[in-house]
Design a protein around this motif. Structure first.
Motif, PDB file in Angstrom:
ATOM      1  N   THR A 188      -5.164  -2.906   5.885  1.00  0.00           N
ATOM      2  CA  THR A 188      -4.620  -3.117   4.541  1.00  0.00           C
ATOM      3  C   THR A 188      -3.184  -3.636   4.635  1.00  0.00           C
ATOM      4  O   THR A 188      -2.536  -3.567   5.690  1.00  0.00           O
ATOM      5  CB  THR A 188      -4.604  -1.809   3.730  1.00  0.00           C
ATOM      6  OG1 THR A 188      -3.643  -0.905   4.300  1.00  0.00           O
ATOM      7  CG2 THR A 188      -5.980  -1.145   3.728  1.00  0.00           C
ATOM      8  N   ARG A 189      -2.688  -4.125   3.506  1.00  0.00           N
ATOM      9  CA  ARG A 189      -1.303  -4.606   3.437  1.00  0.00           C
ATOM     10  C   ARG A 189      -0.326  -3.479   3.769  1.00  0.00           C
ATOM     11  O   ARG A 189       0.699  -3.704   4.421  1.00  0.00           O
ATOM     12  CB  ARG A 189      -1.027  -5.168   2.039  1.00  0.00           C
ATOM     13  CG  ARG A 189       0.328  -5.857   1.885  1.00  0.00           C
ATOM     14  CD  ARG A 189       0.555  -6.232   0.432  1.00  0.00           C
ATOM     15  NE  ARG A 189      -0.396  -7.246  -0.016  1.00  0.00           N
ATOM     16  CZ  ARG A 189      -0.121  -8.538  -0.079  1.00  0.00           C
ATOM     17  NH1 ARG A 189       1.076  -8.980   0.298  1.00  0.00           N
ATOM     18  NH2 ARG A 189      -1.020  -9.385  -0.528  1.00  0.00           N
ATOM     19  N   ASP A 190      -0.637  -2.257   3.353  1.00  0.00           N
ATOM     20  CA  ASP A 190       0.260  -1.130   3.624  1.00  0.00           C
ATOM     21  C   ASP A 190       0.371  -0.849   5.125  1.00  0.00           C
ATOM     22  O   ASP A 190       1.404  -0.350   5.586  1.00  0.00           O
ATOM     23  CB  ASP A 190      -0.233   0.133   2.892  1.00  0.00           C
ATOM     24  CG  ASP A 190       0.059   0.096   1.402  1.00  0.00           C
ATOM     25  OD1 ASP A 190       0.930  -0.694   0.992  1.00  0.00           O
ATOM     26  OD2 ASP A 190      -0.605   0.833   0.649  1.00  0.00           O
ATOM     27  N   LYS A 193       3.400  -2.326   6.918  1.00  0.00           N
ATOM     28  CA  LYS A 193       4.727  -1.770   6.702  1.00  0.00           C
ATOM     29  C   LYS A 193       5.191  -0.898   7.862  1.00  0.00           C
ATOM     30  O   LYS A 193       6.388  -0.677   8.045  1.00  0.00           O
ATOM     31  CB  LYS A 193       4.745  -0.965   5.397  1.00  0.00           C
ATOM     32  CG  LYS A 193       4.465  -1.816   4.166  1.00  0.00           C
ATOM     33  CD  LYS A 193       4.397  -0.969   2.901  1.00  0.00           C
ATOM     34  CE  LYS A 193       4.055  -1.823   1.685  1.00  0.00           C
ATOM     35  NZ  LYS A 193       3.953  -1.006   0.448  1.00  0.00           N
TER      36      LYS A 193
END
Length: 306
Positions: A188-190, A193
């Motif tokens: 996922t995009r998270d 991070k």
């Protein structure tokens, strides 16, 4: 032509010396190319400046820099040179020979990885044509003759610049196979991070079109930064982190794996720019058309999914 009007007794040979220094930037380089000595170049330019009644060059430690009058004189010389070559071809019934120097300014990635390997056929076709490729992350001033052709990420807002869209290109996130094996996959995009990001140094960006990291991860910044795209590529290849790279560049390396390509991608464009005074020069036009054709033939490199 300002200072050049009304002075009809200009010596074409003197204009040739002016053009040679304008193209090469130094008297020594121009003298070597023309097969004359250093003093001859200086004497001819001094005489031309007296005939015109204006300074054509500002003498700097780094070389000769064209003044406004010098740029007009060089443009006049290029026009005359083109007419002479065209006349020779018409008289002989053959095609005009392309000679002289054409300098191309291009972003580091496009210039080094796409354009440089594709200039060979042009050089073979026109052996008297000298090609200079300045592949670096900067803007080029066509009015100051820093380049004859510039590849830019945007059209200019002012000036006598002719611009045309060359191609759109897509950028995706990439990481090395080893980096993903050590750190685990990204779902996922998270997940991004918590990984090390590779990007540009914000205050050293030469164009706002490269400030795309805030677009994909607002509020996050790169932990490894470089003003040079090739340095970012090498860092990603070495497993330093995840980098946003153009598809046409990253696809050359099997060890680079796209990260969430269906979710994260950015599109930018390349534009080919020429100054209005030089766009009708046969040699500049021939180089520009070669670049257009090379890009058109391989558009998939720029636009296809990874």
């Amino acid at each position: 032509m300002g200072e050049l009007r009304g002075r009809m007794a200009l010596d074409w040979n003197d204009l040739q010396f002016c053009l040679a220094v304008a193209r090469d930037g130094t008297v020594s380089a121009a003298a070597k190319k023309l097969g004359v000595d250093h003093a001859t170049i200086i004497r001819r330019i001094d005489r031309l400046e007296r005939d015109i009644g204006a300074k054509l060059f500002a003498r700097r430690k780094t070389g000769y820099q064209l003044t406004d009058a010098g740029r007009r004189a060089a443009a006049m010389a290029e026009t005359i040179e083109s007419q002479i070559r065209g006349g020779q071809a018409e008289i002989s019934g053959g095609a005009a020979r392309l000679a002289g120097t054409v300098r191309i300014g291009a972003p580091d990635g496009f210039g080094s990885f796409f354009l440089a390997p594709r200039l060979g056929p042009l050089a073979d076709k026109h052996p008297e044509l000298q090609l200079e490729l300045v592949a670096t992350a900067r803007l080029f001033s066509l009015s100051k003759r820093e380049a004859d052709i510039a590849i830019s990420l945007a059209l200019p807002r002012e000036g006598r610049i002719f611009g045309r869209k060359l191609v759109d290109y897509r950028l995706f996130l990439y990481a090395s196979r080893d980096y993903l094996a050590k750190r685990g996959g990204i779902e996922t995009r998270d997940d991004i991070k918590s990984r090390r990001l590779i990007g540009y140094i914000p205050e050293l960006l030469f164009t706002p079109e490269l400030d795309y990291l805030p677009q994909i991860l607002p509020g996050f910044s790169a932990q490894f930064r470089s003003a040079n795209l090739i340095a970012q590529l090498e860092a990603a290849l070495a497993g330093l982190g995840i980098a946003m790279l153009p598809r046409f560049l990253a696809q050359k390396f099997d060890t680079l794996i796209p990260v969430l390509p269906e979710v994260i991608s950015i599109t930018r464009g390349f534009y080919l720019l020429m100054h209005a005074d030089g766009r009708d020069s046969p040699q500049i036009r021939a180089v520009a058309e070669h670049i257009y054709a090379a890009v058109e033939a391989e558009k998939a490199l720029f636009l296809d999914p990874p």
